[in-house]
Each structure stands twice: as C-alpha cells, then as structure tokens.
Design a protein around this motif. Sequence first.
Motif, PDB file in Angstrom:
ATOM      1  N   PHE A 325       0.815  -1.218   0.000  1.00  0.00           N
ATOM      2  CA  PHE A 325       0.000   0.000   0.000  1.00  0.00           C
ATOM      3  C   PHE A 325       0.848   1.268   0.000  1.00  0.00           C
ATOM      4  O   PHE A 325       0.423   2.298  -0.511  1.00  0.00           O
ATOM      5  N   LYS A 326       2.035   1.201   0.552  1.00  0.00           N
ATOM      6  CA  LYS A 326       2.866   2.421   0.634  1.00  0.00           C
ATOM      7  C   LYS A 326       3.245   2.942  -0.746  1.00  0.00           C
ATOM      8  O   LYS A 326       3.568   4.125  -0.907  1.00  0.00           O
ATOM      9  N   ASP A 327       3.199   2.090  -1.776  1.00  0.00           N
ATOM     10  CA  ASP A 327       3.581   2.491  -3.133  1.00  0.00           C
ATOM     11  C   ASP A 327       2.371   2.792  -4.008  1.00  0.00           C
ATOM     12  O   ASP A 327       2.526   2.976  -5.224  1.00  0.00           O
ATOM     13  N   ALA A 328       1.183   2.856  -3.431  1.00  0.00           N
ATOM     14  CA  ALA A 328      -0.041   2.967  -4.227  1.00  0.00           C
ATOM     15  C   ALA A 328      -0.046   4.183  -5.140  1.00  0.00           C
ATOM     16  O   ALA A 328      -0.471   4.100  -6.302  1.00  0.00           O
ATOM     17  N   LYS A 329       0.434   5.316  -4.673  1.00  0.00           N
ATOM     18  CA  LYS A 329       0.383   6.537  -5.471  1.00  0.00           C
ATOM     19  C   LYS A 329       1.318   6.493  -6.672  1.00  0.00           C
ATOM     20  O   LYS A 329       1.128   7.240  -7.641  1.00  0.00           O
ATOM     21  N   GLN A 330       2.332   5.638  -6.610  1.00  0.00           N
ATOM     22  CA  GLN A 330       3.292   5.534  -7.706  1.00  0.00           C
ATOM     23  C   GLN A 330       2.995   4.341  -8.629  1.00  0.00           C
ATOM     24  O   GLN A 330       3.731   4.101  -9.593  1.00  0.00           O
ATOM     25  N   MET A 331       1.951   3.602  -8.364  1.00  0.00           N
ATOM     26  CA  MET A 331       1.663   2.403  -9.147  1.00  0.00           C
ATOM     27  C   MET A 331       1.191   2.746 -10.563  1.00  0.00           C
ATOM     28  O   MET A 331       0.498   3.747 -10.771  1.00  0.00           O
ATOM     29  N   TYR A 366      -4.618   5.870   2.274  1.00  0.00           N
ATOM     30  CA  TYR A 366      -5.955   5.319   2.483  1.00  0.00           C
ATOM     31  C   TYR A 366      -7.000   6.152   1.755  1.00  0.00           C
ATOM     32  O   TYR A 366      -7.860   5.611   1.039  1.00  0.00           O
ATOM     33  N   GLU A 367      -6.914   7.483   1.897  1.00  0.00           N
ATOM     34  CA  GLU A 367      -7.872   8.367   1.239  1.00  0.00           C
ATOM     35  C   GLU A 367      -7.705   8.313  -0.279  1.00  0.00           C
ATOM     36  O   GLU A 367      -8.694   8.343  -1.023  1.00  0.00           O
ATOM     37  N   PHE A 368      -6.461   8.207  -0.749  1.00  0.00           N
ATOM     38  CA  PHE A 368      -6.208   8.092  -2.187  1.00  0.00           C
ATOM     39  C   PHE A 368      -6.881   6.848  -2.760  1.00  0.00           C
ATOM     40  O   PHE A 368      -7.537   6.902  -3.808  1.00  0.00           O
ATOM     41  N   LEU A 369      -6.741   5.725  -2.069  1.00  0.00           N
ATOM     42  CA  LEU A 369      -7.318   4.475  -2.552  1.00  0.00           C
ATOM     43  C   LEU A 369      -8.843   4.486  -2.471  1.00  0.00           C
ATOM     44  O   LEU A 369      -9.520   3.965  -3.354  1.00  0.00           O
ATOM     45  N   ARG A 370      -9.366   5.088  -1.449  1.00  0.00           N
ATOM     46  CA  ARG A 370     -10.822   5.201  -1.355  1.00  0.00           C
ATOM     47  C   ARG A 370     -11.370   6.029  -2.503  1.00  0.00           C
ATOM     48  O   ARG A 370     -12.398   5.691  -3.101  1.00  0.00           O
ATOM     49  N   THR A 371     -10.659   7.108  -2.832  1.00  0.00           N
ATOM     50  CA  THR A 371     -11.087   7.959  -3.946  1.00  0.00           C
ATOM     51  C   THR A 371     -11.036   7.187  -5.258  1.00  0.00           C
ATOM     52  O   THR A 371     -11.967   7.256  -6.076  1.00  0.00           O
ATOM     53  N   LYS A 372      -9.945   6.451  -5.477  1.00  0.00           N
ATOM     54  CA  LYS A 372      -9.824   5.659  -6.695  1.00  0.00           C
ATOM     55  C   LYS A 372     -10.924   4.613  -6.791  1.00  0.00           C
ATOM     56  O   LYS A 372     -11.475   4.372  -7.876  1.00  0.00           O
TER      57      LYS A 372
END
Length: 450
Positions: A325-331, A366-372
Amino acid sequence: MWQLGLRIVERLQKAGYIAYFAGGCVRDRLLGHQSHDIDIATTATPEEVQRLFPQATGLHGKVFGVVRVPFGEWSFEVATFRRDVGSRDGRHPDHVVFVPPAEDAYRRDFTINALFYDPISDQVIDYVGGQRDLAEKTIRAVGDPNQRFAEDKLRLLRAVRFAANLGFRIEPGTWNALRIQAATIHQVSVERIREELDRIWSGPAPARGLDLLDQSDLLLHILPEVSALHGVEQPKEFHPEGDVFLHTRLLLEQLHSAPLPLAWAALLHDIGKPLTKRVDRNGRIRFFEHEVVGARMAHAILSRLRQPNQLIEAVVAMVVNHMAFKDAKQMRPSTLKRLLARSTFSMELELHRIDCLASHGDLSIYEFLRTKLEELPASDISPPRLVTGHDFIALGVAPGPLLGSLLETIREAQLNGQIQTREEALAFASRLVATPPATPHRTNNPRKPL
C-alpha cells in the motif's frame, strides 16, 4: 426461538418435572443481549425427555444426561440436572450423577453462567450469586476456582473470552487460579482453542482479550509467536507508539466485531518482524521482507490451529500484501487496478487504515485508494478479458509458460488502457506472437503457502 423453548419447559413442567432455561441464555437475557441458543435443565432423565419428545436426537449424549430436541429449524439441548464426577482428560467428566437443581448450579464454570430462569413463572433462580456478579461485572468461578479449571481446561480461555467480550473483570481468586493453570491449556483440543480465540478476536474488544491472554501467560502457550513481539523495537519516525507488540495491540483496539480474517490479519500482520529485524551501521532499524516471512508464519500458525483453508488464504494474502500500500500513489494503472480487484481488498484497505492509525497516523494513501475505488467503475477495475488462450493457440502458440506470459502481457496492456476492444487485442496478440516477450520469472503466489 424463545417461545419454542418455553413450550418445551411448559410440557416438562406439566408432566411433573422441574424445568428451567439454564446458563448463557439466562445471562444474556439479564444483560439485555440476544441469545443464539437456549439450553434447558430439568429433573427429567434423558429417557423421560424422549418419551415426552419422540423427536429427540443426539442420544449418544445420554451418558452425560443430555439430549437434543428439534423444533423446526431450531434445536434445544435438554440436560438432566447433574453433578460431574472425575475428569481424567481435563476436559470431560468421567461420568455424571443426577442431582437436584442447586447441586447442578455448583458444578458449572462461572457464577454468571450458573443461573436458571423459569419462563413460566418469570423467575430467576440463583444459587451462586450470579446476579450480583452480573451487576458488578465480575467473572467469578463457582466454588473453588482451581477445581473448576482442573475439571475443564477450556474454562481458562472461556474466562478470558467472557471478560473481554462482556467488558467484565476477573475476580482475583479466579485470576490467580487461571494463571497457575495456564500451561495446562494444551490438554484441550486445538479445535476448541481455535473456537475460543476466534470469538475473542472477532468480538467487541479483541485488544482486551490480547491483554488478558498475555497477562495470564495463555498467549505464551498458545501463540508464542505473538508473545515474541514484546520488546521488538521499531524506528521511531514510523512507529512512535513503541514496540511491535504495542503496535499490534493498538490495531486490535480499533477493531470491534470485525470480520474474522481481518482480525487475524491485524494480529499477525507484523509477526515476521522479530525474525527479520536488522540494525544497520547507522543504527537504523530495518525489517526487510518481514511481510514475506510473516506470511509464512501466519500460514503455519493458522494451519496449526486447523483453520479453514479459505480463512488461511485470506489472512496470508493480507499479511504478504500489507506493505504494498505504501507504493499505491506511484503504481501503474494496471498494478493499481490489480490491487483494487483483489478479493480481500476491502479488508486489506481497513487493515492499512488501522495500521496507519496505530503508528504514524498518516491516512493519505488510504484516502487516495478510497477515492480511486469511488472513481473507477468495476468494469474498469476488473474488465472481462479480451482474448483467451484459445486465441493464441489459433495463432500457433503451444500451451505452456509462453502462452501464459502472452496472456498476462495482453491483460497488462488492457488494464493500462493501451487496448480497449477485442479487435485491438487480437492485433496486439498477432504482433506479440511475431516477437514474443521473454517468459517472466515467476514469484510465489501470495495466496498460497510461502
């Protein structure tokens, strides 16, 4: 269910027998909780119960004075008032003697479970002070606690479960006896131990359960891998809260009646840290691949407890993936979509949330993934495949590793938005066949034992 149970009591009483609701259903009624089953105690013997209720089943329990009376979709355990004699296996009585109601109450485990209730007269029958202990929120063994625990070692875990799930304290004499006999818990079958642990972790206060298991030494004997988290220091910039045990406890503190796989994943997510801890030359603490080691350990622990394969696979997947999850924004889009499409994703996301709240407190990922998850329709996250293995076979590709690699390349392009139609996929497939990619190195499937 209550009305059906009342009919059984009514028929027994009309036949001249004493009959009451007994044990947990009485406790739950007095606490205002819903009961999932109703047990009935009576002066009628199993044979007399069977004459009144010809549909009675489970007559193998007659040796202990117990039969089951089915009513439609419900089944009621009807037991003759009894006293247990002997317990060579530390779990079951050697035999029983039928006795008056008061003597039956004194052979039960805790006072709050030794209450009777007459639903006909609406009267509670309390021989052991159970109503007082309910009012004072106390778990107290009936009579001599050392004897009660010696008769049935499962009571050691039941005391913890009741205290944790009800928010009660354990009376000092009962607590001391529990601690003295903690090492004997292995006399209980692993299946019964597992059931009690499941009820603790998925209950309303799993952190309280962890505390009691730890302080009583039951944790050391049942889950030594979790006990070993004590004193394992972590880098303060990421974990200002303290060692791994405290971090794990803080995760459990945020769970209340959680899904069982999530509760076990929260308990075991950092189980690999003691074995992977390293301190570099600059004094920095590192836990390289602790999630991989932890997944192996989680699989071993849950297998030892004989958990169902479905639960084991879900927990192992959450443990091995929790650092991703720590790399989610760069995936890449394809990688992110694969993350969102995982069958355990909703629980993984919640695990990530409470993991953050139990450490640095940063919920931005967490908020980034919820938004996605809200932005992307399900058809984008996991769209139907555009080509199959048959399509590649028609192009002359033989079944085998190369075919699997080609299918994955097509899927990657689809998830990244490079191709959107079957026609585009088939054209891409033709180009791939002309210049096939190298077969990628296969890694362990995180859903399988590592």
